[in-house]
Write a protein that holds these residues in place. Sequence first.
Motif, PDB file in Angstrom:
ATOM      1  N   UNK A 112       0.675  -1.150   0.120  1.00  0.00           N
ATOM      2  CA  UNK A 112       0.263  -0.070   0.020  1.00  0.00           C
ATOM      3  C   UNK A 112       0.851   1.156   0.191  1.00  0.00           C
ATOM      4  N   UNK A 113       0.404   2.305  -0.634  1.00  0.00           N
ATOM      5  CA  UNK A 113       0.955   3.644  -0.491  1.00  0.00           C
ATOM      6  C   UNK A 113      -0.042   4.632  -0.040  1.00  0.00           C
ATOM      7  N   UNK A 114       0.973   5.117   1.227  1.00  0.00           N
ATOM      8  CA  UNK A 114       0.104   6.091   2.003  1.00  0.00           C
ATOM      9  C   UNK A 114       0.504   7.427   2.000  1.00  0.00           C
ATOM     10  N   UNK A 115      -0.327   8.161   1.995  1.00  0.00           N
ATOM     11  CA  UNK A 115       0.037   9.630   2.086  1.00  0.00           C
ATOM     12  C   UNK A 115      -0.229  10.242   3.752  1.00  0.00           C
ATOM     13  N   UNK A 116       0.954  10.677   4.347  1.00  0.00           N
ATOM     14  CA  UNK A 116       0.810  11.108   5.684  1.00  0.00           C
ATOM     15  C   UNK A 116       1.200  12.363   5.721  1.00  0.00           C
ATOM     16  N   UNK A 117       1.005  13.049   6.858  1.00  0.00           N
ATOM     17  CA  UNK A 117       1.235  14.689   7.062  1.00  0.00           C
ATOM     18  C   UNK A 117       1.947  15.033   8.286  1.00  0.00           C
ATOM     19  N   UNK A 151      -2.687  11.776  11.855  1.00  0.00           N
ATOM     20  CA  UNK A 151      -2.035  12.241  10.797  1.00  0.00           C
ATOM     21  C   UNK A 151      -0.789  11.309  10.090  1.00  0.00           C
ATOM     22  N   UNK A 152      -0.472  10.472  11.109  1.00  0.00           N
ATOM     23  CA  UNK A 152       0.763   9.556  10.420  1.00  0.00           C
ATOM     24  C   UNK A 152       0.421   8.231  10.594  1.00  0.00           C
ATOM     25  N   UNK A 153       1.285   7.454  10.038  1.00  0.00           N
ATOM     26  CA  UNK A 153       1.165   6.068  10.098  1.00  0.00           C
ATOM     27  C   UNK A 153       1.841   5.390  11.472  1.00  0.00           C
ATOM     28  N   UNK A 154       1.293   4.737  12.165  1.00  0.00           N
ATOM     29  CA  UNK A 154       1.880   4.296  13.448  1.00  0.00           C
ATOM     30  C   UNK A 154       2.103   2.739  13.086  1.00  0.00           C
ATOM     31  N   UNK A 173     -13.562  -0.090  12.819  1.00  0.00           N
ATOM     32  CA  UNK A 173     -12.562   0.381  13.344  1.00  0.00           C
ATOM     33  C   UNK A 173     -12.674   1.635  14.135  1.00  0.00           C
ATOM     34  N   UNK A 174     -12.143   1.765  15.053  1.00  0.00           N
ATOM     35  CA  UNK A 174     -12.013   3.125  15.793  1.00  0.00           C
ATOM     36  C   UNK A 174     -10.752   3.893  15.717  1.00  0.00           C
ATOM     37  N   UNK A 175     -10.654   5.124  15.512  1.00  0.00           N
ATOM     38  CA  UNK A 175      -9.535   5.760  15.530  1.00  0.00           C
ATOM     39  C   UNK A 175      -8.600   5.362  14.438  1.00  0.00           C
ATOM     40  N   UNK A 176      -9.041   5.370  13.113  1.00  0.00           N
ATOM     41  CA  UNK A 176      -8.383   4.761  12.120  1.00  0.00           C
ATOM     42  C   UNK A 176      -7.342   5.548  11.754  1.00  0.00           C
ATOM     43  N   UNK A 177      -7.286   6.805  11.840  1.00  0.00           N
ATOM     44  CA  UNK A 177      -6.217   7.611  11.277  1.00  0.00           C
ATOM     45  C   UNK A 177      -6.209   7.659   9.896  1.00  0.00           C
ATOM     46  N   UNK A 178      -5.400   8.096   9.223  1.00  0.00           N
ATOM     47  CA  UNK A 178      -5.442   8.541   7.804  1.00  0.00           C
ATOM     48  C   UNK A 178      -5.054   7.599   6.764  1.00  0.00           C
ATOM     49  N   UNK A 179      -4.260   6.394   7.366  1.00  0.00           N
ATOM     50  CA  UNK A 179      -3.581   5.211   6.402  1.00  0.00           C
ATOM     51  C   UNK A 179      -4.621   4.559   5.744  1.00  0.00           C
TER      52      UNK A 179
END
Length: 367
Positions: free
Chosen positions: A85-90, A107-110, A168-174
């Motif tokens: 997967x290609x993920x845009x984060x900030x 805003x980021x991938x953890x 899913x709770x608190x999915x974030x941007x990923x």
Amino acid sequence: MAFKLWALDEETIYEHVFERYMQLEAQSGKLPQDLGIQDRSRGVLEVAIEPFGLESSRRKKRVRRRNKAGAVEEVRNIALDSYHVSVEQSISSLHSSRDNGNSTTGYVVWSTTPFFISWLLYSASATPFRLGTQVEVVHGSSCEQHMLELPKLINLTGTDFSKRGILELGAGISGILPVILGNFVDVYVSTDQRGILTKLKHNIIENLSQLTRKQCVSRTLRLELPTLEPADDATTTITESLSKATLKLEVADLDWEKMNLQDEKTHSLHPELSLIGETCTSVYVVAMDVIYNEYLIDPFLKTLVQLKHWFQGIYKLEFYVLVGIHLRSQEVTTLFLERAIIEYNLTVYDIIDQTLQESRFNFYLIT
């Protein structure tokens, strides 16, 4: 060997937390000591989820068992597909008071999420979540044992006609979880705060190619099943798509502090939750790395209690929660377990597995 469950109580919370953080200390030279951001140097991440030690995504590992009639049948024990997967984060939004006034980390991938997916799909010890089996439970300080029947979290074989959902709770941007685990469920609803959803939707749409086993439909993503037109050059591709099972994938705003599912008038405000209730026979709530400070604990647990009433009480679904915690603050972990068990009267199990004990993560099953 499959994982075991330790049913925690108000006496064993502290024993569990002490032992787990002692394990971390003993492995301090091997484990990363950062906060858990997957990669803070790049705006676009390429994340690979692949089987342990295998180069080919086409190989299938199978086990054989006998059904009640004595006939031998094959069931897939481990998913060996690979995902990229290609993920845009900030990173800038993470630290911006303008974009991030409520200090969300979404805003980021953890790193908790890729670790969880790999463990769930490829680890032999995670078999109960893939096959739906009984799991051994050690109860509290008494060490008495019994078995707990778990429904499948994901359906690898496609031969089981029960309908499964993930919230899913608190999915974030990923968007990593829905485009991978969506291959193995019937309904997937990904939720977070309103400010996160635009980037979350973008990342999901950009990675829909990873949904290799399902044809995706979505109201919130504006995705419909393709129509078959005889004169179209893409007829073969469309026919193949229509032959796949359908995944209903939605993205929704879910504010833990404002949600009130006890009020019947608000039910119409959450059509995505109703979709799970009306479609599925079981639902797992999945929350990865959403407990990282003490202020999130009460809103999160209040949300779980409401969701349990909604799905279990109103729709009569089997209801389970999987919480993944990146073990940072021992105080926050202890407080979370205290509140969940003592104040909210939830049943909390520690998932005992060597792979987890050799990591910076801990997974809890809540019922």
